[in-house]
Design a protein around this motif. Sequence first.
Motif, mmCIF file in Angstrom:
data_model
loop_
_atom_site.group_PDB
_atom_site.id
_atom_site.type_symbol
_atom_site.label_atom_id
_atom_site.label_comp_id
_atom_site.label_asym_id
_atom_site.label_seq_id
_atom_site.Cartn_x
_atom_site.Cartn_y
_atom_site.Cartn_z
ATOM 1 N N THR A 86 0.839 -1.199 0.000
ATOM 2 C CA THR A 86 0.000 0.000 0.000
ATOM 3 C C THR A 86 0.871 1.244 0.000
ATOM 4 O O THR A 86 1.982 1.235 0.525
ATOM 5 C CB THR A 86 -0.931 0.038 1.223
ATOM 6 O OG1 THR A 86 -0.144 0.003 2.411
ATOM 7 C CG2 THR A 86 -1.913 -1.121 1.208
ATOM 8 N N VAL A 123 -6.519 2.641 -8.003
ATOM 9 C CA VAL A 123 -7.853 2.509 -7.425
ATOM 10 C C VAL A 123 -8.733 1.797 -8.441
ATOM 11 O O VAL A 123 -8.359 1.628 -9.598
ATOM 12 C CB VAL A 123 -8.464 3.879 -7.048
ATOM 13 C CG1 VAL A 123 -7.677 4.539 -5.939
ATOM 14 C CG2 VAL A 123 -8.572 4.793 -8.236
ATOM 15 N N GLU A 166 -0.519 14.151 0.786
ATOM 16 C CA GLU A 166 -1.343 15.360 0.679
ATOM 17 C C GLU A 166 -2.793 15.104 1.091
ATOM 18 O O GLU A 166 -3.412 15.937 1.724
ATOM 19 C CB GLU A 166 -1.326 15.902 -0.757
ATOM 20 C CG GLU A 166 -0.007 16.507 -1.186
ATOM 21 C CD GLU A 166 0.308 17.829 -0.507
ATOM 22 O OE1 GLU A 166 -0.628 18.582 -0.167
ATOM 23 O OE2 GLU A 166 1.493 18.108 -0.308
ATOM 24 N N THR A 167 -3.335 13.943 0.712
ATOM 25 C CA THR A 167 -4.756 13.658 0.949
ATOM 26 C C THR A 167 -4.999 12.611 2.034
ATOM 27 O O THR A 167 -6.131 12.418 2.458
ATOM 28 C CB THR A 167 -5.415 13.148 -0.347
ATOM 29 O OG1 THR A 167 -4.801 11.912 -0.715
ATOM 30 C CG2 THR A 167 -5.294 14.162 -1.464
ATOM 31 N N ASP A 168 -3.950 11.918 2.452
ATOM 32 C CA ASP A 168 -4.040 10.805 3.405
ATOM 33 C C ASP A 168 -4.866 9.637 2.884
ATOM 34 O O ASP A 168 -5.343 8.808 3.649
ATOM 35 C CB ASP A 168 -4.596 11.257 4.758
ATOM 36 C CG ASP A 168 -3.493 11.614 5.732
ATOM 37 O OD1 ASP A 168 -2.337 11.225 5.496
ATOM 38 O OD2 ASP A 168 -3.790 12.272 6.735
ATOM 39 N N LYS A 169 -5.026 9.527 1.575
ATOM 40 C CA LYS A 169 -5.719 8.390 0.979
ATOM 41 C C LYS A 169 -4.711 7.288 0.682
ATOM 42 O O LYS A 169 -3.618 7.555 0.188
ATOM 43 C CB LYS A 169 -6.449 8.802 -0.294
ATOM 44 C CG LYS A 169 -7.630 9.709 -0.022
ATOM 45 C CD LYS A 169 -8.401 10.015 -1.266
ATOM 46 C CE LYS A 169 -9.589 10.910 -0.931
ATOM 47 N NZ LYS A 169 -10.362 11.240 -2.120
ATOM 48 N N THR A 170 -5.094 6.049 0.976
ATOM 49 C CA THR A 170 -4.210 4.902 0.787
ATOM 50 C C THR A 170 -4.681 4.087 -0.408
ATOM 51 O O THR A 170 -5.881 3.848 -0.574
ATOM 52 C CB THR A 170 -4.179 4.041 2.060
ATOM 53 O OG1 THR A 170 -3.702 4.851 3.139
ATOM 54 C CG2 THR A 170 -3.258 2.846 1.897
ATOM 55 N N TYR A 171 -3.730 3.658 -1.216
ATOM 56 C CA TYR A 171 -4.011 2.935 -2.462
ATOM 57 C C TYR A 171 -3.240 1.628 -2.503
ATOM 58 O O TYR A 171 -2.223 1.475 -1.824
ATOM 59 C CB TYR A 171 -3.588 3.787 -3.668
ATOM 60 C CG TYR A 171 -4.235 5.135 -3.703
ATOM 61 C CD1 TYR A 171 -5.502 5.297 -4.250
ATOM 62 C CD2 TYR A 171 -3.596 6.248 -3.178
ATOM 63 C CE1 TYR A 171 -6.119 6.540 -4.288
ATOM 64 C CE2 TYR A 171 -4.202 7.504 -3.201
ATOM 65 C CZ TYR A 171 -5.457 7.641 -3.759
ATOM 66 O OH TYR A 171 -6.064 8.873 -3.782
ATOM 67 N N ASN A 172 -3.706 0.686 -3.326
ATOM 68 C CA ASN A 172 -2.920 -0.509 -3.615
ATOM 69 C C ASN A 172 -1.698 -0.025 -4.377
ATOM 70 O O ASN A 172 -1.823 0.732 -5.336
ATOM 71 C CB ASN A 172 -3.710 -1.497 -4.468
ATOM 72 C CG ASN A 172 -4.836 -2.138 -3.704
ATOM 73 O OD1 ASN A 172 -4.722 -2.367 -2.507
ATOM 74 N ND2 ASN A 172 -5.932 -2.406 -4.372
ATOM 75 N N THR A 227 0.388 5.634 0.511
ATOM 76 C CA THR A 227 -0.503 6.710 0.928
ATOM 77 C C THR A 227 -0.046 8.026 0.320
ATOM 78 O O THR A 227 1.139 8.360 0.373
ATOM 79 C CB THR A 227 -0.516 6.823 2.473
ATOM 80 O OG1 THR A 227 -0.952 5.591 3.016
ATOM 81 C CG2 THR A 227 -1.431 7.931 2.941
ATOM 82 N N ASP A 228 -0.977 8.764 -0.256
ATOM 83 C CA ASP A 228 -0.692 10.100 -0.757
ATOM 84 C C ASP A 228 -0.615 11.014 0.466
ATOM 85 O O ASP A 228 -1.616 11.200 1.163
ATOM 86 C CB ASP A 228 -1.810 10.550 -1.696
ATOM 87 C CG ASP A 228 -1.607 11.943 -2.251
ATOM 88 O OD1 ASP A 228 -0.752 12.695 -1.734
ATOM 89 O OD2 ASP A 228 -2.299 12.287 -3.221
#
Length: 113
Positions: free
Chosen positions: A72, A99, A77-83, A74-75
Motif C-alpha cells: 500500500t 484505485v 497530501e490527501t491521506d488516501k491509501t491505495y494498492n 498513501t498520498d
Amino acid sequence: MLRKVSLALAATLMMSGMALADPIEGNWKTASGATAAISGSGSFSITLKTGKHAGKTIGSFKASGGGKYAGTITDPETDKTYNGKATLSGSSLKMSGCVLGGLICKSQTWSKL
C-alpha cells in the motif's frame, strides 16, 4: 573441533545475511524532491525524511520477487491509501498506486540517493 567449525559457520552465515540487504532499502529522492527512507527486511516501510510531510509513514511493501514489490502507498497530501506496486531497475524505483481494481493508476519514478 566440531564445535569450533559450527560456531565459525554460524558466524559466517550471520555476517553474510547482514551484507545482503535488499536493494530497495535506503534513501530515495521522490518526484516532489523529498527524501523517503525505505527500511525493513521482507516487509518494508516507507517514511518521508524531508519535505512538507517529514516523519510521515507513507507506505508498506513486501517483496514479490524479481525486483518487484506490492503493498500500500498513501498520498501524503490527501491521506488516501491505495494498492501500490514498486519495480526496482538499477538505481530507479517506479512507484504506482491504483484505485478501482487497477483501472486508474498514478505513477512516479524515484532515484536512489
